[in-house]
Design a protein around this motif. Sequence first.
Motif, PDB file in Angstrom:
ATOM      1  N   ALA A  15      41.138  76.318 -45.379  1.00  0.00           N
ATOM      2  CA  ALA A  15      40.280  77.623 -45.366  1.00  0.00           C
ATOM      3  C   ALA A  15      40.391  78.185 -46.636  1.00  0.00           C
ATOM      4  O   ALA A  15      39.303  78.543 -47.223  1.00  0.00           O
ATOM      5  CB  ALA A  15      40.795  78.586 -44.321  1.00  0.00           C
ATOM      6  N   PHE A  16      41.523  78.288 -47.243  1.00  0.00           N
ATOM      7  CA  PHE A  16      41.866  79.048 -48.554  1.00  0.00           C
ATOM      8  C   PHE A  16      41.025  77.860 -49.606  1.00  0.00           C
ATOM      9  O   PHE A  16      40.374  78.601 -50.587  1.00  0.00           O
ATOM     10  CB  PHE A  16      43.331  78.857 -48.900  1.00  0.00           C
ATOM     11  N   THR A  17      41.154  76.672 -49.674  1.00  0.00           N
ATOM     12  CA  THR A  17      40.583  76.064 -50.745  1.00  0.00           C
ATOM     13  C   THR A  17      39.144  75.814 -50.734  1.00  0.00           C
ATOM     14  O   THR A  17      38.511  75.909 -51.598  1.00  0.00           O
ATOM     15  CB  THR A  17      41.027  74.506 -50.957  1.00  0.00           C
ATOM     16  N   ASP A  18      38.497  75.957 -49.321  1.00  0.00           N
ATOM     17  CA  ASP A  18      37.306  76.010 -49.239  1.00  0.00           C
ATOM     18  C   ASP A  18      36.676  77.167 -49.967  1.00  0.00           C
ATOM     19  O   ASP A  18      35.467  77.410 -50.484  1.00  0.00           O
ATOM     20  CB  ASP A  18      36.726  75.706 -47.822  1.00  0.00           C
ATOM     21  N   MET A  19      37.210  78.256 -49.637  1.00  0.00           N
ATOM     22  CA  MET A  19      36.667  79.649 -50.139  1.00  0.00           C
ATOM     23  C   MET A  19      36.845  79.807 -51.757  1.00  0.00           C
ATOM     24  O   MET A  19      36.194  80.032 -52.295  1.00  0.00           O
ATOM     25  CB  MET A  19      37.505  80.803 -49.603  1.00  0.00           C
ATOM     26  N   ALA A  20      37.919  79.205 -52.256  1.00  0.00           N
ATOM     27  CA  ALA A  20      38.455  79.201 -53.575  1.00  0.00           C
ATOM     28  C   ALA A  20      37.556  78.334 -54.568  1.00  0.00           C
ATOM     29  O   ALA A  20      37.061  78.728 -55.603  1.00  0.00           O
ATOM     30  CB  ALA A  20      40.004  79.142 -53.651  1.00  0.00           C
ATOM     31  N   ALA A 107      31.606  83.787 -40.993  1.00  0.00           N
ATOM     32  CA  ALA A 107      30.524  84.223 -41.886  1.00  0.00           C
ATOM     33  C   ALA A 107      30.475  85.779 -41.976  1.00  0.00           C
ATOM     34  O   ALA A 107      30.208  86.144 -43.195  1.00  0.00           O
ATOM     35  CB  ALA A 107      29.371  83.891 -41.098  1.00  0.00           C
ATOM     36  N   VAL A 108      30.869  86.381 -40.937  1.00  0.00           N
ATOM     37  CA  VAL A 108      30.864  87.893 -41.212  1.00  0.00           C
ATOM     38  C   VAL A 108      31.798  88.586 -42.065  1.00  0.00           C
ATOM     39  O   VAL A 108      31.684  89.390 -42.815  1.00  0.00           O
ATOM     40  CB  VAL A 108      30.752  88.730 -39.722  1.00  0.00           C
ATOM     41  N   ALA A 109      33.041  88.053 -41.896  1.00  0.00           N
ATOM     42  CA  ALA A 109      34.173  88.342 -42.833  1.00  0.00           C
ATOM     43  C   ALA A 109      33.851  87.849 -44.124  1.00  0.00           C
ATOM     44  O   ALA A 109      34.242  88.735 -45.268  1.00  0.00           O
ATOM     45  CB  ALA A 109      35.550  87.748 -42.244  1.00  0.00           C
ATOM     46  N   HIS A 110      33.393  86.583 -44.453  1.00  0.00           N
ATOM     47  CA  HIS A 110      33.020  86.301 -45.912  1.00  0.00           C
ATOM     48  C   HIS A 110      31.978  87.097 -46.559  1.00  0.00           C
ATOM     49  O   HIS A 110      32.360  87.683 -47.687  1.00  0.00           O
ATOM     50  CB  HIS A 110      32.766  84.841 -45.762  1.00  0.00           C
ATOM     51  N   LYS A 111      31.146  87.220 -45.847  1.00  0.00           N
ATOM     52  CA  LYS A 111      29.850  88.123 -46.315  1.00  0.00           C
ATOM     53  C   LYS A 111      30.343  89.585 -46.605  1.00  0.00           C
ATOM     54  O   LYS A 111      30.017  90.051 -47.489  1.00  0.00           O
ATOM     55  CB  LYS A 111      28.528  88.013 -45.520  1.00  0.00           C
ATOM     56  N   LEU A 138      36.363  77.583 -43.898  1.00  0.00           N
ATOM     57  CA  LEU A 138      36.911  78.970 -43.522  1.00  0.00           C
ATOM     58  C   LEU A 138      36.682  79.045 -41.777  1.00  0.00           C
ATOM     59  O   LEU A 138      37.525  79.718 -41.198  1.00  0.00           O
ATOM     60  CB  LEU A 138      36.085  80.076 -44.007  1.00  0.00           C
ATOM     61  N   ALA A 139      36.022  78.197 -41.121  1.00  0.00           N
ATOM     62  CA  ALA A 139      35.782  78.313 -39.933  1.00  0.00           C
ATOM     63  C   ALA A 139      36.319  76.989 -39.252  1.00  0.00           C
ATOM     64  O   ALA A 139      37.042  77.157 -38.143  1.00  0.00           O
ATOM     65  CB  ALA A 139      34.374  78.133 -39.283  1.00  0.00           C
ATOM     66  N   LEU A 140      36.361  75.928 -39.776  1.00  0.00           N
ATOM     67  CA  LEU A 140      36.805  74.639 -39.339  1.00  0.00           C
ATOM     68  C   LEU A 140      38.292  74.747 -39.066  1.00  0.00           C
ATOM     69  O   LEU A 140      39.048  74.368 -37.867  1.00  0.00           O
ATOM     70  CB  LEU A 140      36.629  73.599 -40.140  1.00  0.00           C
ATOM     71  N   GLY A 141      38.814  75.180 -40.094  1.00  0.00           N
ATOM     72  CA  GLY A 141      40.371  75.259 -40.168  1.00  0.00           C
ATOM     73  C   GLY A 141      41.063  76.185 -39.095  1.00  0.00           C
ATOM     74  O   GLY A 141      41.952  75.760 -38.428  1.00  0.00           O
ATOM     75  N   PRO A 142      40.677  77.267 -39.163  1.00  0.00           N
ATOM     76  CA  PRO A 142      41.063  78.323 -38.136  1.00  0.00           C
ATOM     77  C   PRO A 142      40.558  77.761 -36.527  1.00  0.00           C
ATOM     78  O   PRO A 142      41.353  78.060 -35.624  1.00  0.00           O
ATOM     79  CB  PRO A 142      40.446  79.673 -38.472  1.00  0.00           C
ATOM     80  N   ALA A 143      39.548  77.289 -36.346  1.00  0.00           N
ATOM     81  CA  ALA A 143      39.119  76.831 -35.133  1.00  0.00           C
ATOM     82  C   ALA A 143      40.068  75.674 -34.574  1.00  0.00           C
ATOM     83  O   ALA A 143      40.605  75.806 -33.653  1.00  0.00           O
ATOM     84  CB  ALA A 143      37.699  76.228 -35.198  1.00  0.00           C
ATOM     85  N   LEU A 144      40.346  74.752 -35.417  1.00  0.00           N
ATOM     86  CA  LEU A 144      41.614  73.717 -34.919  1.00  0.00           C
ATOM     87  C   LEU A 144      42.672  74.405 -34.714  1.00  0.00           C
ATOM     88  O   LEU A 144      43.420  74.252 -33.550  1.00  0.00           O
ATOM     89  CB  LEU A 144      41.568  72.698 -36.045  1.00  0.00           C
TER      90      LEU A 144
END
Length: 156
Positions: A15-20, A107-111, A138-144
């Motif tokens: 989640a972190f690396t995909d955002m960064a 998506a809501v949090a990121h935007k 950001l969604a895949l990691g937390p979902a798992l």
Amino acid sequence: MWFLPFVLPICLYVAFTDMARMKITNPAVIALALVFVVVGFFLMPFTDYLWRLAALVIVLVVGIVLNAAGAFGAGDAKFAAAAAPFIALGDLRLLMALFAATLLAAAVAHKGVKYTPLRRLAPHWTSWEQGKKFPMGLALGPALAIYLILGALYGR
């Protein structure tokens, strides 16, 4: 439950690396797959273990096709494939609902953060400037992670 301590840090890292950086790194995907290969070998009946490994291959092939069609990124496809063995086939509907909720929340949090002063906490993240592209990690990691947490709390 046994997978959770190994998988949770990987999910957070993804989640972190995909955002960064808008990248789900190969070492993270390989680590996730290795957790299943090693830990799963000792925890699961051998035939179930092999079916779950087959799920990894099937999801990877589907992901490659969808990536070639431009549906989503290669890192997303690889992460989904590495995550597939952790999901029980009977939980697929639960996982889809969980992923949909997690994707919406991400998506809501990121935007939301993108357009607030909170963005100054990480001003150089690549995901802020990607237009319509979204850091799916950001969604895949937390979902798992949430799926495994629910399994640890309420599974049999």
